[in-house]
Design a protein around this motif. Structure first.
Motif, PDB file in Angstrom:
ATOM      1  N   ASN A  89       1.272  -8.262   2.205  1.00  0.00           N
ATOM      2  CA  ASN A  89       0.689  -9.572   2.471  1.00  0.00           C
ATOM      3  C   ASN A  89       1.689 -10.686   2.195  1.00  0.00           C
ATOM      4  OD1 ASN A  89      -0.893 -12.088   1.326  1.00  0.00           O
ATOM      5  ND2 ASN A  89      -2.307 -11.045   2.724  1.00  0.00           N
ATOM      6  N   LEU A  90       2.573 -10.432   1.223  1.00  0.00           N
ATOM      7  CA  LEU A  90       3.575 -11.440   0.860  1.00  0.00           C
ATOM      8  C   LEU A  90       4.804 -11.361   1.763  1.00  0.00           C
ATOM      9  CD1 LEU A  90       3.389 -11.129  -3.024  1.00  0.00           C
ATOM     10  CD2 LEU A  90       2.518 -13.013  -1.624  1.00  0.00           C
ATOM     11  N   GLY A  91       4.804 -10.412   2.701  1.00  0.00           N
ATOM     12  CA  GLY A  91       5.892 -10.350   3.665  1.00  0.00           C
ATOM     13  C   GLY A  91       6.962  -9.323   3.357  1.00  0.00           C
ATOM     14  N   TYR A  92       6.784  -8.500   2.335  1.00  0.00           N
ATOM     15  CA  TYR A  92       7.821  -7.571   1.928  1.00  0.00           C
ATOM     16  C   TYR A  92       7.668  -6.226   2.634  1.00  0.00           C
ATOM     17  CZ  TYR A  92       8.537 -10.926  -1.836  1.00  0.00           C
ATOM     18  OH  TYR A  92       8.776 -12.054  -2.542  1.00  0.00           O
ATOM     19  N   THR A  93       8.794  -5.519   2.803  1.00  0.00           N
ATOM     20  CA  THR A  93       8.787  -4.121   3.229  1.00  0.00           C
ATOM     21  C   THR A  93       8.574  -3.269   1.987  1.00  0.00           C
ATOM     22  OG1 THR A  93      10.332  -4.593   5.021  1.00  0.00           O
ATOM     23  CG2 THR A  93      10.109  -2.286   4.333  1.00  0.00           C
ATOM     24  N   VAL A  94       7.622  -2.301   2.056  1.00  0.00           N
ATOM     25  CA  VAL A  94       7.187  -1.608   0.846  1.00  0.00           C
ATOM     26  C   VAL A  94       7.497  -0.118   0.932  1.00  0.00           C
ATOM     27  CG1 VAL A  94       5.255  -1.110  -0.682  1.00  0.00           C
ATOM     28  CG2 VAL A  94       5.328  -3.287   0.565  1.00  0.00           C
ATOM     29  N   LEU A  95       8.096   0.420  -0.126  1.00  0.00           N
ATOM     30  CA  LEU A  95       8.257   1.864  -0.328  1.00  0.00           C
ATOM     31  C   LEU A  95       7.483   2.236  -1.584  1.00  0.00           C
ATOM     32  CD1 LEU A  95      12.117   2.163   0.274  1.00  0.00           C
ATOM     33  CD2 LEU A  95      10.284   2.620   1.923  1.00  0.00           C
ATOM     34  N   THR A  96       6.923   3.443  -1.637  1.00  0.00           N
ATOM     35  CA  THR A  96       6.106   3.837  -2.800  1.00  0.00           C
ATOM     36  C   THR A  96       6.546   5.190  -3.331  1.00  0.00           C
ATOM     37  OG1 THR A  96       4.413   4.950  -1.464  1.00  0.00           O
ATOM     38  CG2 THR A  96       4.106   2.596  -1.889  1.00  0.00           C
ATOM     39  N   ALA A  97       6.310   5.380  -4.633  1.00  0.00           N
ATOM     40  CA  ALA A  97       6.558   6.676  -5.285  1.00  0.00           C
ATOM     41  C   ALA A  97       5.479   6.887  -6.338  1.00  0.00           C
ATOM     42  CB  ALA A  97       7.947   6.696  -5.925  1.00  0.00           C
ATOM     43  N   PRO A  98       4.826   8.063  -6.330  1.00  0.00           N
ATOM     44  CA  PRO A  98       3.723   8.302  -7.272  1.00  0.00           C
ATOM     45  C   PRO A  98       4.161   8.783  -8.644  1.00  0.00           C
ATOM     46  CG  PRO A  98       3.933  10.166  -5.794  1.00  0.00           C
ATOM     47  CD  PRO A  98       4.973   9.177  -5.359  1.00  0.00           C
ATOM     48  N   ASN A  99       5.465   9.012  -8.849  1.00  0.00           N
ATOM     49  CA  ASN A  99       5.950   9.475 -10.153  1.00  0.00           C
ATOM     50  C   ASN A  99       7.437   9.190 -10.272  1.00  0.00           C
ATOM     51  OD1 ASN A  99       7.432  11.831  -8.964  1.00  0.00           O
ATOM     52  ND2 ASN A  99       5.344  12.515  -8.483  1.00  0.00           N
ATOM     53  N   GLY A 100       7.971   9.413 -11.463  1.00  0.00           N
ATOM     54  CA  GLY A 100       9.370   9.103 -11.712  1.00  0.00           C
ATOM     55  C   GLY A 100      10.331   9.970 -10.926  1.00  0.00           C
ATOM     56  N   THR A 101      10.000  11.248 -10.767  1.00  0.00           N
ATOM     57  CA  THR A 101      10.889  12.156 -10.037  1.00  0.00           C
ATOM     58  C   THR A 101      11.066  11.703  -8.593  1.00  0.00           C
ATOM     59  OG1 THR A 101      10.161  13.986 -11.451  1.00  0.00           O
ATOM     60  CG2 THR A 101      11.254  14.555  -9.382  1.00  0.00           C
TER      61      THR A 101
END
Length: 799
Positions: free
Chosen positions: A702-714
């Protein structure tokens, strides 16, 4: 089910990691536990060497049991630390030998023992701490194993011996035989000093000689009896053994050690105690000896001549008195200081019962009557008493008999132990509050994660132009309720000592004045009286939290005075030294003391002891959360300070707060505009909570950023390795299973020293978060946060 299917099912059900290796240590077969441990598809594991899988290299590491197994063709095992996984494992290997005598296959079994290792480390730490306390104590301490004696005494009684006293009188050699079974496990330095030896070995050799050497008559028993009788009468030795035999866990006696100078002796109160858990086996018996030589000499001197030693008694630091028929006939100056009476007011006017606390009066009277009737030994007790000014004190009193003016009387020594008992109580209370605080902090953290999802979606919906006026108003109501919930968790985190948010040099006079002015506008029935020190020292505090503390105390005072009254606010500079600490956790140094005093109804001792517990409240249902004073306690503790309360029924209440002073100059506050700031960079968000990931991603998009996600540290580390050059910012959860946020940050920092990371947590900035920030983390944002808060924090870091 076929046998092969049954075997395979059983093989996969085993929770230990099992691999079948060929002669070149490559994996031929593995169970499901192995697949889960390596977190790889089975086909990617098969064919790889165990070294590559466990250590990331083809080289055989030090400590690997495979070499020895190949050499012996027998079972081998060892404990190995997997550096690339940060885990300890126990590896056992067994060869499968063919008909030709060669090893054809290897069974490789691995068990995760990290928790066991950590517990071992904690145990070693606690043992070292206990050892330090044990060795450095000025009290003589000895630890012995009484297992053998216990068994022998039980055997004696089971064989038909009903009277152990008579048995030991008839068989004195049995006392020596049993004592020779004592196994001294340890003694401290004070014991070595007492015996004049430098090592424990020398001490044990002395004991051995006492038990084994024969005297001039060639009799080992008479020699030991003669040696021991100079320290402890044989009747006491016998009573000690009988005490162990009948299963008591505590026995107290008095010992006298020759000094080597004439007939002079050093006297000790000795206590044999069996710690909890060792009552049945008696495998641990702790013997402690406190020297009472000075007290014994004082008592002897007083019995010889009152006049001769009157000057010594008068200058004593211990209170002393003589009483007949419960009325004081003599008291020394220290006694007068303890109870607040003059010599004339006390002597021939005051009764012992006049000073006794109402709840103790009957007990004191019965004890004195019993003692005067029996006239044996002495009485030692700890009692609650009342001073002249009405304050309760706790004293330790030792009473003995004497003749005064030719008539029977009692004499006693008095020590005021009020401060010691108060500090002991504060220490116990602090431990209890710390345990409850840990639980409260965990609840607040989890609750903040829940609120994060709600607040995030509400913030997003508020940006949707399609939302009509009524629904927009409803969203504002929901947002307000979420913020109220967040305030509750802030109080919980405050109690849990969950951290400070923004610490700045502050003038407490100004902060208290602002808070009191705001409070006073709505509480006209309360008259606020200020008694503030003019040149007050500066303190480093989170102003919002300390303002909350002041407001909690002001509201508490107002509620204690429903009809109105005077409320006193006082600040002063104080210096706490080594001997006058107001709290067991208050270090010596400069402090600013703030006192809030009301004229309310006060509180009883039972209420006062629980006043800082979370959810404890004296208000009716729905009138309070019970978190105000609990969070106050946590906030002050987290600032390195202390808080105490003085109150009596009908006498009002005073809260005293101590905060460490600083030499820094007072910081001026600044305000910031509240608006949504957008951007176009690429942001990686790492969180183990899927709802938080989803709402966080939506907010960032919503703020205009491209988003990558990770569900854990590894996964986060792997993704950064792949796309690190594209990622401008990482929003990292601090508390995650497996690899923690702290470890992830250190790994990312090593990959890119210029990386920008915002730490995100349901906890506030506590010790762990502050340590991560000190290592170069760019910023911190506490859950739950709104779209505006997130947008501003991102631009602040990226700028």
């Amino acid at each position: 089910m076929k046998k092969t299917d049954l075997w395979q099912t059983t093989f996969n059900a085993i929770t230990d990691v099992i691999m079948i290796l060929d002669g070149n240590f490559r994996v031929k077969m593995l169970n499901q536990a192995a697949v889960g441990f390596f977190d790889l598809p089975e086909k990617e594991i098969l064919g790889k060497t165990c070294f590559r899988l466990l250590h990331g290299t083809e080289e055989q590491p030090v400590g690997c049991p495979l070499d020895k197994m190949i050499e012996t063709k027998a079972h081998q095992e060892s404990e190995v630390f997997l550096e690339n996984r940060g885990r300890w494992v126990r590896i056992s290997v067994d060869p499968i030998v063919g008909n030709d005598g060669d090893i054809t296959e290897i069974i490789h079994i691995m068990k995760d023992i990290t928790d066991h290792k950590e517990k071992e480390a904690l145990l070693r730490k606690n043992q070292a701490k206990y050892k330090s306390i044990f060795n450095d104590s000025p009290i003589c301490l000895m630890e012995m194993d009484g297992t053998a004696i216990k068994k022998e005494l039980i055997a004696l009684m089971e064989s038909g011996v009903t009277d152990l006293h008579q048995y030991f009188d008839d068989h004195p050699e049995e006392v020596l035989r049993l004592l020779s079974m004592i196994w001294f496990v340890d003694v401290n330095k004070a014991v070595l000093d007492l015996y004049g030896v430098k090592s424990k070995r020398q001490y044990f050799e002395i004991l051995k000689r006492m038990l084994t050497d024969t005297g001039s008559d060639g009799n080992r028993v008479s020699n030991f009896t003669g040696t021991l009788s100079g320290i402890m009468p044989m009747e006491e030795v016998r009573e000690t053994l009988i005490t162990l035999g009948v299963g008591k866990t505590v026995y107290e006696t008095e010992l006298a050690y020759p000094t080597g100078v004439g007939d002079e002796k050093r006297y000790f109160d000795a206590r044999w105690s069996v710690p909890a858990g060792a009552e049945q086996a008696y495998n641990r018996v702790l013997i402690s000896m406190i020297e009472i030589t000075k007290l014994k000499k004082t008592e002897a001197a007083l019995r010889e001549s009152e006049e001769k030693y009157r000057n010594v008694v008068e200058k004593s630091l211990v209170g002393f008195f003589i009483a007949q028929n419960n009325v004081f006939r003599y008291v020394n100056q220290r006694f007068c200081d303890i109870f607040g009476y003059s010599f004339k007011e006390a002597v021939d006017n005051l009764s012992i019962l006049d000073l006794a606390h109402p709840e103790n009066r009957q007990r004191v009277e019965e004890s004195l009557n019993h003692y005067l009737t029996e006239k044996t030994g002495s009485i030692e007790a700890e009692l609650r008493m009342i001073r002249k000014d009405g304050k309760m004190i706790i004293i330790k009193v030792l009473i003995g008999s004497m003749a005064f003016n030719g008539k029977p009387a009692v004499m006693g020594t008095v020590i005021d132990v009020t401060q010691e008992r108060n500090l002991e109580y504060q220490l116990r209370q602090a431990h209890k509050m710390e345990a409850i605080g840990t639980l409260a902090g965990g609840i607040a953290h989890d609750f903040n994660n829940l609120l994060m999802t709600i607040l995030g979606y509400v913030s997003l919906m508020q940006t949707d132009p399609k939302i009509d006026g009524d629904n927009r108003e409803n969203l504002k109501i929901i947002e307000g309720q979420v913020q109220s919930g967040a305030e509750l968790t802030k109080q919980l985190l405050g109690f849990a000592r969950g951290g400070k948010y923004e610490v700045v040099p502050t003038n407490l006079n100004e902060l208290l004045a602002r808070t009191a002015e705001m409070f006073g506008r709505t509480k006209k029935e309360i008259r606020i009286i200020n008694r503030k020190e003019k040149d007050i020292w500066t303190v480093d505090v989170d102003r919002g939290q300390i303002e909350q503390v002041f407001l909690n105390l002001l509201v508490n005072a107002w509620q204690a005075m429903p009809a109105g009254g005077d409320l006193y606010l006082r600040t002063q500079n104080v210096v706490v030294d080594e001997d006058h600490s107001s709290s067991p956790y208050l270090k010596p140094g400069r402090y600013v003391k703030t006192s809030v005093t009301d004229q309310g109804a006060g509180m009883d001792e039972k209420t006062r002891q629980r006043i800082f517990e979370p959810f404890f409240t004296t208000k009716e249902m729905g009138r309070g959360t019970g978190l105000g004073l609990a969070s106050t306690y946590g906030i002050i503790k987290n600032h390195g300070g202390a808080i105490n309360v003085y109150s009596e029924k009908g006498q009002g209440t005073t809260f005293n707060i101590y905060l460490p002073a600083t030499d820094r100059e007072v910081a001026q506050g600044k305000s910031m505009a509240r608006e949504i700031l957008k951007g176009s960079e690429t942001i990686l968000i790492v969180d183990d909570q899927e709802p938080v990931i989803k709402v966080g991603s939506a907010m960032l998009k919503n703020l205009g950023y491209t988003v990558l996600t990770a569900p854990n540290g590894t996964d986060a580390i792997a993704l950064y390795k792949k796309k690190g050059e594209e990622i401008d910012l990482v929003i990292l959860d601090m508390v995650m299973p497996g690899i923690s946020g702290s470890e992830v940050f250190d790994t990312l920092k090593s990959m890119n020293p210029e990386i920008r990371v915002i730490l995100s947590s349901g906890y506030s900035i506590n010790g762990q978060a502050m340590r991560i920030l000190s290592r170069g983390c760019s910023g911190f944002i506490q859950k739950p946060f709104s779209l505006i808060d997130l947008s501003r924090k991102i631009r602040e870091v990226l700028a």
